[in-house]
Design a protein around this motif. Structure first.
Motif, PDB file in Angstrom:
ATOM      1  N   LEU A 173      27.083  38.580  82.676  1.00  0.00           N
ATOM      2  CA  LEU A 173      27.934  37.747  83.526  1.00  0.00           C
ATOM      3  C   LEU A 173      29.162  38.578  83.822  1.00  0.00           C
ATOM      4  CD1 LEU A 173      28.474  35.003  84.881  1.00  0.00           C
ATOM      5  CD2 LEU A 173      29.611  34.297  82.751  1.00  0.00           C
ATOM      6  N   ASN A 174      29.207  39.083  85.048  1.00  0.00           N
ATOM      7  CA  ASN A 174      30.211  40.093  85.409  1.00  0.00           C
ATOM      8  C   ASN A 174      30.013  41.289  84.473  1.00  0.00           C
ATOM      9  OD1 ASN A 174      31.283  38.387  87.432  1.00  0.00           O
ATOM     10  ND2 ASN A 174      32.469  37.290  85.869  1.00  0.00           N
ATOM     11  N   ASP A 175      30.987  41.602  83.644  1.00  0.00           N
ATOM     12  CA  ASP A 175      30.854  42.757  82.760  1.00  0.00           C
ATOM     13  C   ASP A 175      30.621  42.360  81.306  1.00  0.00           C
ATOM     14  OD1 ASP A 175      31.283  44.590  84.843  1.00  0.00           O
ATOM     15  OD2 ASP A 175      33.460  44.397  84.649  1.00  0.00           O
ATOM     16  N   GLU A 176      30.232  41.105  81.079  1.00  0.00           N
ATOM     17  CA  GLU A 176      30.060  40.629  79.712  1.00  0.00           C
ATOM     18  C   GLU A 176      28.598  40.300  79.429  1.00  0.00           C
ATOM     19  OE1 GLU A 176      32.154  37.523  76.559  1.00  0.00           O
ATOM     20  OE2 GLU A 176      32.565  37.352  78.712  1.00  0.00           O
ATOM     21  N   LEU A 177      28.097  40.808  78.321  1.00  0.00           N
ATOM     22  CA  LEU A 177      26.737  40.500  77.887  1.00  0.00           C
ATOM     23  C   LEU A 177      26.743  39.112  77.247  1.00  0.00           C
ATOM     24  CD1 LEU A 177      23.827  41.661  77.553  1.00  0.00           C
ATOM     25  CD2 LEU A 177      24.521  42.401  75.254  1.00  0.00           C
ATOM     26  N   VAL A 178      26.048  38.152  77.881  1.00  0.00           N
ATOM     27  CA  VAL A 178      26.077  36.770  77.397  1.00  0.00           C
ATOM     28  C   VAL A 178      24.748  36.338  76.780  1.00  0.00           C
ATOM     29  CG1 VAL A 178      27.876  36.084  79.012  1.00  0.00           C
ATOM     30  CG2 VAL A 178      25.459  35.855  79.677  1.00  0.00           C
ATOM     31  N   GLY A 179      23.772  37.235  76.773  1.00  0.00           N
ATOM     32  CA  GLY A 179      22.488  36.900  76.158  1.00  0.00           C
ATOM     33  C   GLY A 179      21.531  38.070  76.230  1.00  0.00           C
ATOM     34  N   PHE A 180      20.527  38.036  75.385  1.00  0.00           N
ATOM     35  CA  PHE A 180      19.465  39.042  75.462  1.00  0.00           C
ATOM     36  C   PHE A 180      18.152  38.410  75.018  1.00  0.00           C
ATOM     37  CE2 PHE A 180      20.685  39.582  70.986  1.00  0.00           C
ATOM     38  CZ  PHE A 180      19.444  39.689  70.363  1.00  0.00           C
ATOM     39  N   SER A 181      17.062  39.025  75.410  1.00  0.00           N
ATOM     40  CA  SER A 181      15.728  38.598  74.968  1.00  0.00           C
ATOM     41  C   SER A 181      14.911  39.833  74.631  1.00  0.00           C
ATOM     42  CB  SER A 181      15.017  37.795  76.068  1.00  0.00           C
ATOM     43  OG  SER A 181      14.618  38.654  77.129  1.00  0.00           O
ATOM     44  N   THR A 182      13.981  39.676  73.688  1.00  0.00           N
ATOM     45  CA  THR A 182      13.063  40.765  73.373  1.00  0.00           C
ATOM     46  C   THR A 182      11.633  40.239  73.422  1.00  0.00           C
ATOM     47  OG1 THR A 182      12.840  40.476  70.962  1.00  0.00           O
ATOM     48  CG2 THR A 182      14.797  41.639  71.758  1.00  0.00           C
ATOM     49  N   ALA A 183      10.712  41.129  73.705  1.00  0.00           N
ATOM     50  CA  ALA A 183       9.289  40.781  73.736  1.00  0.00           C
ATOM     51  C   ALA A 183       8.465  42.015  73.421  1.00  0.00           C
ATOM     52  CB  ALA A 183       8.894  40.221  75.099  1.00  0.00           C
ATOM     53  N   LEU A 184       7.270  41.786  72.893  1.00  0.00           N
ATOM     54  CA  LEU A 184       6.316  42.852  72.649  1.00  0.00           C
ATOM     55  C   LEU A 184       5.062  42.587  73.465  1.00  0.00           C
ATOM     56  CD1 LEU A 184       6.527  43.482  68.804  1.00  0.00           C
ATOM     57  CD2 LEU A 184       6.835  45.199  70.567  1.00  0.00           C
ATOM     58  N   PHE A 185       4.508  43.646  74.039  1.00  0.00           N
ATOM     59  CA  PHE A 185       3.250  43.547  74.771  1.00  0.00           C
ATOM     60  C   PHE A 185       2.142  43.996  73.818  1.00  0.00           C
ATOM     61  CE2 PHE A 185       6.552  44.058  77.943  1.00  0.00           C
ATOM     62  CZ  PHE A 185       6.270  42.998  78.792  1.00  0.00           C
ATOM     63  N   ASN A 186       1.374  43.023  73.355  1.00  0.00           N
ATOM     64  CA  ASN A 186       0.398  43.228  72.288  1.00  0.00           C
ATOM     65  C   ASN A 186      -1.001  43.022  72.857  1.00  0.00           C
ATOM     66  OD1 ASN A 186      -0.705  43.623  69.774  1.00  0.00           O
ATOM     67  ND2 ASN A 186      -0.008  41.680  68.909  1.00  0.00           N
ATOM     68  N   GLY A 187      -1.587  44.078  73.373  1.00  0.00           N
ATOM     69  CA  GLY A 187      -2.885  43.949  74.033  1.00  0.00           C
ATOM     70  C   GLY A 187      -2.741  43.147  75.309  1.00  0.00           C
ATOM     71  N   THR A 188      -3.395  41.994  75.384  1.00  0.00           N
ATOM     72  CA  THR A 188      -3.315  41.139  76.569  1.00  0.00           C
ATOM     73  C   THR A 188      -2.337  39.977  76.379  1.00  0.00           C
ATOM     74  OG1 THR A 188      -5.183  39.793  75.804  1.00  0.00           O
ATOM     75  CG2 THR A 188      -5.684  41.695  77.229  1.00  0.00           C
ATOM     76  N   VAL A 189      -1.515  40.087  75.337  1.00  0.00           N
ATOM     77  CA  VAL A 189      -0.574  39.009  75.014  1.00  0.00           C
ATOM     78  C   VAL A 189       0.851  39.526  75.060  1.00  0.00           C
ATOM     79  CG1 VAL A 189       0.185  37.388  73.221  1.00  0.00           C
ATOM     80  CG2 VAL A 189      -2.256  37.837  73.543  1.00  0.00           C
ATOM     81  N   ILE A 190       1.736  38.772  75.726  1.00  0.00           N
ATOM     82  CA  ILE A 190       3.162  39.051  75.632  1.00  0.00           C
ATOM     83  C   ILE A 190       3.736  38.108  74.587  1.00  0.00           C
ATOM     84  CG2 ILE A 190       3.523  37.624  77.707  1.00  0.00           C
ATOM     85  CD1 ILE A 190       6.236  38.974  78.058  1.00  0.00           C
ATOM     86  N   GLU A 191       4.392  38.669  73.589  1.00  0.00           N
ATOM     87  CA  GLU A 191       4.929  37.893  72.487  1.00  0.00           C
ATOM     88  C   GLU A 191       6.449  37.861  72.578  1.00  0.00           C
ATOM     89  OE1 GLU A 191       3.064  37.763  68.913  1.00  0.00           O
ATOM     90  OE2 GLU A 191       1.300  38.927  69.464  1.00  0.00           O
ATOM     91  N   ALA A 192       6.973  36.690  72.896  1.00  0.00           N
ATOM     92  CA  ALA A 192       8.421  36.514  72.958  1.00  0.00           C
ATOM     93  C   ALA A 192       8.956  36.490  71.528  1.00  0.00           C
ATOM     94  CB  ALA A 192       8.757  35.212  73.674  1.00  0.00           C
ATOM     95  N   ASN A 193       9.836  37.406  71.212  1.00  0.00           N
ATOM     96  CA  ASN A 193      10.282  37.550  69.827  1.00  0.00           C
ATOM     97  C   ASN A 193      11.639  36.911  69.541  1.00  0.00           C
ATOM     98  OD1 ASN A 193       8.860  40.773  70.072  1.00  0.00           O
ATOM     99  ND2 ASN A 193       7.990  39.101  68.882  1.00  0.00           N
ATOM    100  N   PHE A 194      12.689  37.485  70.124  1.00  0.00           N
ATOM    101  CA  PHE A 194      14.033  37.062  69.743  1.00  0.00           C
ATOM    102  C   PHE A 194      14.919  36.894  70.974  1.00  0.00           C
ATOM    103  CE2 PHE A 194      12.362  39.742  66.323  1.00  0.00           C
ATOM    104  CZ  PHE A 194      12.383  38.821  65.287  1.00  0.00           C
ATOM    105  N   VAL A 195      15.891  36.003  70.833  1.00  0.00           N
ATOM    106  CA  VAL A 195      16.945  35.864  71.825  1.00  0.00           C
ATOM    107  C   VAL A 195      18.283  35.870  71.113  1.00  0.00           C
ATOM    108  CG1 VAL A 195      15.545  34.596  73.495  1.00  0.00           C
ATOM    109  CG2 VAL A 195      16.873  33.340  71.787  1.00  0.00           C
TER     110      VAL A 195
END
Length: 395
Positions: free
Chosen positions: A283-305
């Motif tokens: 948001l402008n120059d401030e990091l207000v959130g993040f997300s991580t995911a792993l691509f595991n074969g044919t599955v995307i696994e949402a890990n952390f926010v």
């Protein structure tokens, strides 16, 4: 769990158990892993160990056939279970003298886990050329051997197997013959990608008007956000802010089995490259959130926010990440999106459905194991109102 080209052989008596990834016989490990599960890849395991080896212990096991062929690999973590709301501390106090801490609103106890406490799913072991039943029996035998190690026996009171999909309980239930108690926690929310979805617009077009309008509202509120992929250098440069945002989310949880840090995210990105997604919301120059995911074969696994709750509601940061997960999976032509536990209602609004997963726990002492019953019986999936966002004629 086993490979599809199963030509059954006998499990031998030869096993190798090591404490560090560097000591794993790589060729043997990779022959069993065969790129079937990123959580059991040496790249992932070394990234995790490097970041957390001062916080927890790891063990890696390989079992061999009677002819010397590697047939099974397994991973273990010795972790601290933290019950921040003290939901179970009264009963746990009666179970063990190996209590790490019991002060104020925090209660902790050491647990030996076959699996991975930082993700959901069957990530504890893989096998080849042996049956599922034989694999389960072998992992149980390895576990009993590990529990006798002085460095583990003196620290761990409870052993936990986490966690099995419904199709796997035909063999995982064999653990109950060894006095493990089975239970379920909150469901894993899973979105199956429809073959007609090529773009996010295709996905949104399959929704009922009410849910499509809700999605558009999320995009409208979050349009001022700039969501960007992070490189290794980006994660390093913003590590302090990342850990603050992650801590905000963890603070709201009732319990935990350990905590990742920014160093782990750096390692994942360095080792797994494009198979690890780290996305930041600016948001402008401030990091207000993040997300991580792993691509595991044919599955995307949402890990952390990680979230700054001061901005989350106004700009729909969390919900924007959910749709972003959907789009990432579409772009990579995934078949499933695993969204994990918590926030089941919101996740069902984007089309995810609940799937029960089973865990197994056992106390090291038989008498104390009987006292696990009230804990196990008190644990059950949270209730929530399931929403079905897709049109009635959409299948």
């Amino acid at each position: 769990m086993i490979d599809p080209d199963n030509t059954t052989v006998k499990v031998g008596t030869d096993r190798k158990i090591v404490e560090f990834v560097k000591d794993i016989p790589q060729d043997d490990w990779n022959k069993v892993a065969d790129n079937r599960n990123i959580y059991l890849s040496l790249g992932y395991l070394s990234a995790l160990e490097s970041a957390l080896n001062d916080k927890m212990q790891f063990r890696y096991a390989i079992s061999y056939s009677d002819t010397g062929e590697p047939v099974l690999i397994a991973v273990y973590q010795l972790v601290v279970f933290v019950d921040k709301r003290r939901q179970y501390s009264g009963v746990l106090c009666n179970l063990s003298y190996h209590i790490h801490k019991k002060i104020a609103d925090v209660f902790t106890i050491n647990v030996l886990v076959c699996g991975n406490v930082f993700c959901d799913g069957e990530n504890g072991f893989l096998s080849r050329v042996i049956t599922d039943d034989e694999a389960m029996d072998e992992v149980a035998a390895i576990t009993e051997s590990l529990k006798k190690e002085p460095s583990i026996k003196g620290k761990s009171s409870i052993t936990l197997f986490k966690e099995f999909w419904p199709d796997s309980t035909s063999y995982s239930d064999r653990l109950k013959n060894l006095q493990y108690r089975d239970f379920m926690v909150d469901v894993n929310m899973v979105l199956n990608y429809h073959e007609s979805w090529c773009t996010l617009d295709d996905y949104l077009a399959s929704m009922k008007t009410k849910f499509r309008t809700r999605a558009k509202s999320v995009f409208s509120k979050s349009k001022v956000l700039s969501i960007k992929d992070f490189t290794v250098e980006d994660i390093e440069q913003n590590s302090e802010r990342i850990e603050l945002l992650f801590g905000n989310v963890l603070e709201k949880s009732d319990f935990s089995f350990g905590q990742l840090n920014a160093r782990a995210f750096v390692n994942f990105k360095r080792n797994l490259k494009d198979d690890f997604s780290f996305r930041g919301a600016w948001l402008n120059d401030e990091l207000v959130g993040f997300s991580t995911a792993l691509f595991n074969g044919t599955v995307i696994e949402a890990n952390f926010v990680g979230l700054d709750y001061e901005f989350n509601k106004e700009y729909s940061v969390y919900q924007r990440f959910l749709y972003d997960y959907v789009e990432q999976g579409l772009n990579r032509k995934m078949k499933e999106l695993h969204l994990g536990r918590t926030a089941e209602l919101v996740k069902s609004q984007i089309g995810a459905l609940p799937t029960n997963m089973k865990l197994y726990a056992k106390h090291r002492k038989s008498v104390s194991n009987l006292l696990l019953r009230p804990i196990i019986q008190s644990i059950s999936p949270s209730e929530f109102e399931l929403r079905i966002p897709f049109k009635e004629n959409f299948k």
